[in-house]
Design a protein around this motif. Structure first.
Motif, mmCIF file in Angstrom:
data_model
loop_
_atom_site.group_PDB
_atom_site.id
_atom_site.type_symbol
_atom_site.label_atom_id
_atom_site.label_comp_id
_atom_site.label_asym_id
_atom_site.label_seq_id
_atom_site.Cartn_x
_atom_site.Cartn_y
_atom_site.Cartn_z
ATOM 1 N N SER A 47 0.763 -1.381 -0.084
ATOM 2 C CA SER A 47 0.074 -0.120 0.018
ATOM 3 C C SER A 47 0.885 1.296 -0.042
ATOM 4 N N GLY A 48 2.326 1.133 0.272
ATOM 5 C CA GLY A 48 3.275 2.372 0.171
ATOM 6 C C GLY A 48 3.486 2.910 1.591
ATOM 7 N N LYS A 49 3.351 1.928 2.269
ATOM 8 C CA LYS A 49 3.851 2.400 3.817
ATOM 9 C C LYS A 49 5.417 2.664 3.653
ATOM 10 N N SER A 50 5.871 1.678 3.506
ATOM 11 C CA SER A 50 7.569 1.676 3.661
ATOM 12 C C SER A 50 8.205 2.691 2.433
ATOM 13 N N ILE A 51 7.677 2.640 1.354
ATOM 14 C CA ILE A 51 8.338 3.923 0.380
ATOM 15 C C ILE A 51 8.008 5.136 1.023
ATOM 16 N N THR A 52 6.895 5.511 1.455
ATOM 17 C CA THR A 52 6.644 6.498 2.049
ATOM 18 C C THR A 52 7.810 7.003 3.019
ATOM 19 N N CYS A 53 8.083 6.161 3.934
ATOM 20 C CA CYS A 53 9.167 6.487 5.048
ATOM 21 C C CYS A 53 10.417 6.457 4.464
ATOM 22 N N SER A 54 10.733 5.678 3.624
ATOM 23 C CA SER A 54 12.177 5.847 2.630
ATOM 24 C C SER A 54 12.224 7.135 1.935
ATOM 25 N N ALA A 55 11.171 7.596 1.403
ATOM 26 C CA ALA A 55 11.322 8.999 0.669
ATOM 27 C C ALA A 55 11.470 10.148 1.813
ATOM 28 N N ILE A 56 10.997 10.023 2.973
ATOM 29 C CA ILE A 56 11.255 10.979 4.119
ATOM 30 C C ILE A 56 12.507 11.012 4.416
ATOM 31 N N ASP A 181 9.493 1.015 11.246
ATOM 32 C CA ASP A 181 8.943 0.412 10.041
ATOM 33 C C ASP A 181 8.682 -1.086 10.529
ATOM 34 N N GLU A 182 7.272 -1.717 11.018
ATOM 35 C CA GLU A 182 7.291 -2.708 11.183
ATOM 36 C C GLU A 182 8.170 -3.544 12.240
ATOM 37 N N PRO A 183 8.397 -2.638 13.478
ATOM 38 C CA PRO A 183 9.338 -2.657 14.656
ATOM 39 C C PRO A 183 9.179 -4.230 15.154
ATOM 40 N N THR A 184 7.730 -4.897 15.236
ATOM 41 C CA THR A 184 7.728 -5.976 15.858
ATOM 42 C C THR A 184 7.430 -7.006 14.882
ATOM 43 N N THR A 185 7.221 -6.821 13.815
ATOM 44 C CA THR A 185 6.495 -8.139 12.907
ATOM 45 C C THR A 185 7.259 -9.529 12.912
ATOM 46 N N ALA A 186 8.371 -9.164 13.116
ATOM 47 C CA ALA A 186 9.263 -10.581 13.228
ATOM 48 C C ALA A 186 9.517 -11.227 14.327
ATOM 49 N N LYS A 204 8.034 8.943 26.528
ATOM 50 C CA LYS A 204 7.859 9.584 27.471
ATOM 51 C C LYS A 204 8.982 10.157 27.949
ATOM 52 N N ASP A 205 10.159 9.708 28.064
ATOM 53 C CA ASP A 205 11.373 10.105 28.776
ATOM 54 C C ASP A 205 11.910 11.270 27.693
ATOM 55 N N LEU A 206 12.043 11.224 26.320
ATOM 56 C CA LEU A 206 12.613 12.040 25.453
ATOM 57 C C LEU A 206 12.034 12.953 24.828
ATOM 58 N N GLY A 207 10.292 12.683 24.678
ATOM 59 C CA GLY A 207 9.442 13.409 23.864
ATOM 60 C C GLY A 207 9.675 13.126 22.335
ATOM 61 N N THR A 208 10.012 12.063 22.187
ATOM 62 C CA THR A 208 10.327 11.761 20.772
ATOM 63 C C THR A 208 8.896 11.602 19.864
ATOM 64 N N SER A 209 8.759 12.029 18.818
ATOM 65 C CA SER A 209 7.632 11.844 17.932
ATOM 66 C C SER A 209 7.997 10.478 17.075
ATOM 67 N N ILE A 210 6.802 9.674 16.899
ATOM 68 C CA ILE A 210 7.105 8.447 16.348
ATOM 69 C C ILE A 210 6.097 8.296 15.164
ATOM 70 N N ILE A 211 6.783 7.643 14.153
ATOM 71 C CA ILE A 211 5.802 7.248 12.954
ATOM 72 C C ILE A 211 6.150 5.736 13.162
ATOM 73 N N LEU A 212 4.773 4.804 13.163
ATOM 74 C CA LEU A 212 4.864 3.584 13.476
ATOM 75 C C LEU A 212 4.235 3.038 12.380
ATOM 76 N N VAL A 213 4.816 2.096 11.492
ATOM 77 C CA VAL A 213 4.214 1.271 10.427
ATOM 78 C C VAL A 213 4.099 0.029 10.838
ATOM 79 N N SER A 214 2.961 -0.437 10.560
ATOM 80 C CA SER A 214 2.497 -1.842 10.996
ATOM 81 C C SER A 214 1.419 -2.344 10.129
ATOM 82 N N HIS A 215 1.181 -3.708 10.050
ATOM 83 C CA HIS A 215 0.113 -4.394 9.701
ATOM 84 C C HIS A 215 -0.996 -4.719 10.537
ATOM 85 N N ASP A 216 -0.459 -4.410 11.791
ATOM 86 C CA ASP A 216 -1.208 -4.920 13.088
ATOM 87 C C ASP A 216 -1.866 -3.691 13.682
#
Ligand SMILES: Nc1ncnc2c1ncn2[C@@H]1O[C@H](COP(=O)(O)OP(=O)(O)OP(=O)(O)O)[C@@H](O)[C@H]1O
Length: 329
Positions: A47-56, A181-186, A204-216
């Motif tokens: 559906s284009g999830k990974s290439i969107t992230c790769s483009a960023i 990008d699918e950090p837990t799939t495997a 919580k500790d660092l205030g990081t923003s996250i893009i989480l790609v998943s099938h799940d």
């Protein structure tokens, strides 16, 4: 949203160059990621999830792909077309963790080497300070004998352990944005849960923003504030997680939610048909062949995003509640 975003993607379009033909892989993708928030990107394979992230991240080879649109880090346009200029952003400001940690480590080098190599590239730190920081983070992640782990090679460690170490290296960089990008799939279920807990704590500790790609959808609902549902290269629905789970508007999203917990890389059990490949994409709704509320307007016109409310958008002209049903969903 918008003024306060740490990452802004505006009208991203990605085309694959194939035998002198341009095939649209991603189109009309826009979103804003706010500080300390998580956006989940969900959708079937292709559906284009990974290439969107790769483009960023500027990771798509420019001989093979044409990318258009704007990507901003804060107010700064990201030079995503230049691999060299992107080195200033990658790792330091935007870090990536992927689904296959094994391939991220050189089997001939120790884990210590990987910490040192990555951190000296992006931060002005001595080897001693890097080792101290690595041990501190590994300890916080409840990894036993962190010194031994630093002396180990990737082939001596499990996939779950390597995934944790990949996250530890990303945390050590203290990036403003983490793309997972699918950090837990495997991973098996208990390790999946651990990884989600680690990401949540880091946020919580660092205030990081996250893009989480998943099938799940289950994984995404643990962490995400907002969800983008991708189908056939476009965002078909965008909404806060609670709202999308209770009141999905797009028939595809509805199918995703109803097909839990069996949603996997395989075809959806309750949605008949398969998503369009790159040769089958056109101007009309990409979900047309699988939707039983379609009409001629859906087929022939480019379907624009429609606002359901201030925070909820859908790419469906028949979105009104109860106005559609799909497959057996
Ligand atoms: N290196 C590549 N060369 C050619 N086509 C590619 C390449 N990478 C991706 N594609 C195509 O681009 C489209 C989008 O792929 P992408 O990997 O972004 O999907 P995805 O949603 O992340 O799927 P998955 O969940 O399986 O990773 C797919 O049709 C895919 O076949």
């Amino acid at each position: 949203m918008g003024d306060n975003s740490v990452l802004k993607v505006d009208n991203l379009k990605i085309e694959l160059i194939h035998k002198n033909q341009k095939l649209i892989a991603v189109k009309d993708v826009s979103f804003d990621l706010e500080p300390g928030k998580t956006i989940g990107i969900i959708g079937e394979s292709g559906s284009g999830k990974s290439i969107t992230c790769s483009a960023i991240l500027g990771l798509l080879e420019d001989k093979k792909w044409i990318i258009n649109g704007d990507i901003y880090f804060g107010e700064t346009p990201i030079p995503y077309r230049s691999n060299k200029d992107m080195n200033k952003f990658r790792g330091k400001h935007i870090a990536l963790i992927t689904q296959n940690p094994m391939s991220a480590f050189d089997p001939l080098r120790t884990i210590r080497y990987h910490f040192i190599e990555t951190l000296t590239t992006h931060k002005n730190m001595s080897k001693k300070d890097i080792e101290k920081k690595a041990i501190h983070i590994l300890n916080k992640m409840k990894i036993q004998n962190p010194k031994n782990v630093l002396d180990s090679y990737s082939f001596e460690l499990s996939g779950g352990m390597l995934q944790r170490i990949m996250i530890a290296i990303a945390i050590a960089l203290e990036p403003e944005v983490l793309i997972a990008d699918e950090p837990t799939t495997a991973l098996d279920l208990t390790v999946q849960y651990e990884i989600i807990k680690i990401l949540s704590k880091m946020q919580k500790d660092l205030g990081t923003s996250i893009i989480l790609v998943s099938h799940d959808l289950g994984v995404v609902s643990e962490l995400a504030d907002e969800v983008l549902v991708m189908y056939g290269g476009s965002i078909v629905e965008k909404a806060p997680i609670n709202e999308i789970m209770i009141s999905p508007k797009h028939p595809y999203t509805k199918g995703l939610i109803l097909s839990r917990p069996n949603f996997s890389k395989e075809r959806l059990a309750i949605l008949e048909g398969t998503p369009p490949n790159l040769f089958e994409r056109g101007d009309g709704c990409e979900f047309y062949n699988r939707c039983n509320r379609k009409n001629e307007k859906c087929k022939n016109n480019m379907i624009s995003i429609i606002k359901v409310n201030q925070n909820h958008e859908v790419r469906c002209i028949n979105f009104e509640e109860g106005a559609y049903s799909c497959g057996t969903a």
